[in-house]
Design an enzyme around this catalytic site. Structure first.
Site, PDB file in Angstrom:
ATOM      1  N   ASP A 176     -39.535  -0.816 -10.821  1.00  0.00           N
ATOM      2  CA  ASP A 176     -39.646   0.078  -9.662  1.00  0.00           C
ATOM      3  C   ASP A 176     -40.261  -0.761  -8.547  1.00  0.00           C
ATOM      4  O   ASP A 176     -41.457  -1.044  -8.568  1.00  0.00           O
ATOM      5  CB  ASP A 176     -40.536   1.276 -10.052  1.00  0.00           C
ATOM      6  CG  ASP A 176     -40.882   2.156  -8.851  1.00  0.00           C
ATOM      7  OD1 ASP A 176     -40.346   1.929  -7.753  1.00  0.00           O
ATOM      8  OD2 ASP A 176     -41.702   3.081  -9.039  1.00  0.00           O
ATOM      9  N   LYS A 224     -40.552  -3.029   2.008  1.00  0.00           N
ATOM     10  CA  LYS A 224     -39.348  -2.301   1.564  1.00  0.00           C
ATOM     11  C   LYS A 224     -38.711  -1.545   2.741  1.00  0.00           C
ATOM     12  O   LYS A 224     -37.501  -1.323   2.761  1.00  0.00           O
ATOM     13  CB  LYS A 224     -39.742  -1.327   0.461  1.00  0.00           C
ATOM     14  CG  LYS A 224     -38.595  -0.666  -0.236  1.00  0.00           C
ATOM     15  CD  LYS A 224     -39.084   0.088  -1.435  1.00  0.00           C
ATOM     16  CE  LYS A 224     -38.029   1.006  -2.001  1.00  0.00           C
ATOM     17  NZ  LYS A 224     -38.541   1.750  -3.143  1.00  0.00           N
ATOM     18  N   GLU A 227     -33.574   5.664  -7.546  1.00  0.00           N
ATOM     19  CA  GLU A 227     -34.882   6.099  -8.046  1.00  0.00           C
ATOM     20  C   GLU A 227     -34.851   7.527  -8.620  1.00  0.00           C
ATOM     21  O   GLU A 227     -35.381   7.758  -9.714  1.00  0.00           O
ATOM     22  CB  GLU A 227     -35.921   5.993  -6.926  1.00  0.00           C
ATOM     23  CG  GLU A 227     -36.269   4.525  -6.634  1.00  0.00           C
ATOM     24  CD  GLU A 227     -36.946   4.321  -5.289  1.00  0.00           C
ATOM     25  OE1 GLU A 227     -37.313   5.301  -4.622  1.00  0.00           O
ATOM     26  OE2 GLU A 227     -37.100   3.153  -4.890  1.00  0.00           O
ATOM     27  N   ASP A 266     -40.154  13.254  -4.184  1.00  0.00           N
ATOM     28  CA  ASP A 266     -40.855  11.974  -4.359  1.00  0.00           C
ATOM     29  C   ASP A 266     -41.775  11.720  -3.168  1.00  0.00           C
ATOM     30  O   ASP A 266     -41.323  11.332  -2.088  1.00  0.00           O
ATOM     31  CB  ASP A 266     -39.782  10.864  -4.488  1.00  0.00           C
ATOM     32  CG  ASP A 266     -40.392   9.476  -4.660  1.00  0.00           C
ATOM     33  OD1 ASP A 266     -41.614   9.327  -4.517  1.00  0.00           O
ATOM     34  OD2 ASP A 266     -39.622   8.524  -4.921  1.00  0.00           O
TER      35      ASP A 266
END
Ligand code: AMP
Length: 607
Positions: free
Chosen positions: A18, A79, A177, A199
């Protein structure tokens, strides 16, 4: 579950990673259960932070500490920049204090006199995870599955893959994800369902609606807020502290970056404690002054309620885009550190009208899902779980410029299909195998993937037998092989069918296919009748000398007229006209066919 110092396994390890905006984790499947690997210091979470304070890169907790002490030499949240080009920068770079420069259109980060690409920084984080995995497992780890947000486009996915490669991984798969989280919850076992994945991470909020059908997850909609996360909760609380200090001292502590960082750190610690306790004590040293106070859960929840409320609209929009209502959902999965807070769980429950799944570690669940997928790809799992499908149909060009699909769109991979084809011309020495991807009938409307000439044993048209085999492996790589069933000769080519196609391009192809369906069907019909007509035409022309020998001049003239009529009809592109002309030709040659048959029979009886 997290583990460390696992004795060396005897099978090949593929890890699940992850790669998060705030934190990253690495996991693997041990005796059928996903476990997150810990660093030598006993930590599972690796802060996705790289600092260059000491001249060489440091990754993780040490780097995170430097984020407070030396912002200029510390890089975080990369990211957000991954796979973007310099033109996207304005929208995303506001919150990032490090210097961003353009290097051939690619975003680079300048630290002192050096420039690093975003992919390189991501690779440093991945390399650290690789080291963690190798130390914990006591073996070399070279294969990985890496997760990305469901909304990542092709370039962001390719950038993630490239970072993995630079870190020394063979990246077997990039998976979404929310799919990984659903896998970790074992939702794939249910075979059917509609899942909302809520999330809430450190700096971003993502919501995805997935459809699970026959064990395959499909992302129906995604939404979110790229500036909403646990950090906002810390900031809200730290602001309360700062105001109190200012009221007392007359000076805003946020004006001093070190004091601001210390208050943010204290606020984060309070938040974490309040996920388990009713109240907590904070204590911060700010230069010569000491600040301490108690924070209760009631005060905290009241403070963060408007922030959490901001997650509702993206959830409702995702439901709308997916074309479903909250009551249709079968599961709600929570991901991300802040979802440990009751207030966050209640927020998700309110918007989705369903009690969320919270039984698993919300920070680890994505890495665990990646580890499950990794194990499947390693071939260790005999109970093969199929997650991916062929996004567009795969087939070959057949006579008349038509795509003949061998593997239909949405077929699960790995997939295997075989079909036998024949030649159309007498004594053909080779067949042209043209591999295509797409949903349209005409070859030119599809995407050409590969082309090769396959030699065949020369024979009369229609008698050669060439078996064409399509195999799409778990990575989506297509292998096409052709075999002459007479001679056994075989040839194989490998193609990457989805390479270079973005999700948007795939969607555009599907849209064009739906819009052109009636036109394409007519074309296919035209080609089919044309394919019947052409051999009949060739046969009739071949028999004209016999016609002159056996029929009257008038009868021959009729046949010649029908031949001409069929030739014209073939060029007319009207299937009905071709069919009618073919019928007339067959009728006109019936007498000739009978006479020829009689000749053959009488010759045979004389022998
Ligand atoms: P993630 O991006 O999922 O790693 O989440 C990082 C965020 O989770 C940070 O804002 C953390 O402060 C927050 N976090 C971690 N543990 C907890 C906890 N027990 N309660 C509330 N927030 C947490």
């Amino acid at each position: 579950m997290s583990v460390n110092n696992i004795s060396q396994p005897d099978k090949e390890i593929v890890v699940g990673i992850d790669l998060g905006t705030t934190n990253s984790l690495v996991a693997f499947l041990k005796e059928g259960r996903p476990v997150v690997l810990q660093s030598r210091e006993g930590r599972a979470l690796l802060p996705s932070v790289v600092s260059f304070v000491s001249g060489h890169p440091e990754v993780g907790f040490k780097a995170k500490k430097n984020k407070v002490r030396d912002v200029q030499h510390t890089v975080f949240s990369v990211k957000r920049l991954l796979g973007r080009d310099f033109s996207d920068l304005k929208a995303i770079a506001k919150d990032l204090p490090f210097e961003l420069v353009s290097g051939d259109g690619v975003i680079k980060i300048r630290v002192d006199n050096s420039e690093y690409s975003v992919i390189e920084i991501s690779a440093m984080i991945l390399k650290e995870l690789k080291r963690t995995a190798e130390e914990a497992l006591n073996c070399s780890v070279t294969k990985a599955v890496i997760t990305v947000p469901a909304y990542f486009n092709d370039s962001q996915r390719q950038a993630t893959r490239a970072a993995g490669r630079i870190a020394g991984f063979d990246v077997l798969r990039i998976i979404n994800e929310p799919t990984a989280a659903s896998l970790a919850y074992g939702l794939d076992q249910k075979k059917q369902g509609l899942i909302a994945v809520y999330d809430l991470g450190g700096g971003t909020f993502d919501v995805s609606i997935l459809r699970l059908k026959e064990g395959i997850f499909e992302v129906l909609a995604t939404n979110g807020d790229t500036r909403l996360g646990g950090d906002d909760l810390d900031l809200a609380l730290a602001r309360v502290f700062a105001l109190e200090i200012q009221n007392k001292t007359g000076v805003d502590p946020f004006l001093n970056p070190v004091f601001q960082a210390a208050l943010l750190e204290a606020a984060e610690a309070a938040k974490v404690e309040l996920s388990e306790k009713e109240s907590c004590q904070i204590s911060v040293q700010l230069g010569p002054d000491h600040y301490q106070r108690v924070v209760t859960i009631q005060e905290f929840e009241k403070l963060i309620a408007p922030i959490l409320d901001r997650t509702s609209e993206p959830c409702l929009a995702a439901l709308r885009d997916a074309g479903i209502e909250a009551k249709d959902l079968t599961d709600v999965v929570l991901v991300g550190g802040p979802t440990r807070l009751d207030a966050v769980q209640n927020q998700a429950q309110t918007v989705f009208h369903r009690i969320p799944n919270v039984s698993m570690h919300p920070d680890e669940v994505v890495a665990q899902g990646a580890a499950i997928q990794a194990d499947i790809l390693s071939g260790n799992n005999s109970q093969l779980l199929l997650l991916d499908v062929v996004p567009l149909s795969l087939g070959i060009e057949t006579y008349g410029g038509i795509l003949s699909p061998l593997i239909d769109r949405n077929t699960r991979i790995p997939a295997l299909a075989k079909e036998i084809f024949t030649t159309f011309m007498d004594y053909q020495t080779a067949v042209d195998i043209h591999v295509l991807q797409g949903e349209r009938e005409k070859v030119e409307d599809n995407r050409s993937l590969a082309r090769f000439k396959f030699p065949v044993h020369p024979a009369v048209a229609g008698t050669a037998r060439v078996e064409v085999k399509f195999l799409v492996d778990a990575d989506g790589i297509l292998q096409v092989s052709a075999r002459d069933l007479r001679t056994g000769a075989e040839q194989t080519v490998e193609v990457s069918p989805s390479y270079g196609l973005t999700e948007a391009e795939i969607q555009a192809i599907l849209k064009a296919s739906a819009e052109n369906a009636p036109k394409d069907a007519a074309y296919r019909q035209w080609v089919a009748v044309k394919n019947d007509a052409e051999p009949a035409l060739r046969a009739a022309e071949k028999k004209l000398p016999d016609a002159f020998r056996l029929l009257s001049e008038g009868e021959v003239k009729v046949i010649e007229g029908c031949i001409l009529g069929l030739k014209t009809a073939i060029h007319s592109e009207s299937p009905t006209e071709i069919q009618n002309s073919l019928y007339s030709l067959n009728e006109s040659t019936k007498k000739l066919a009978d006479l020829l048959l009689k000749e053959v029979l009488s010759t045979n009886s004389r022998r």
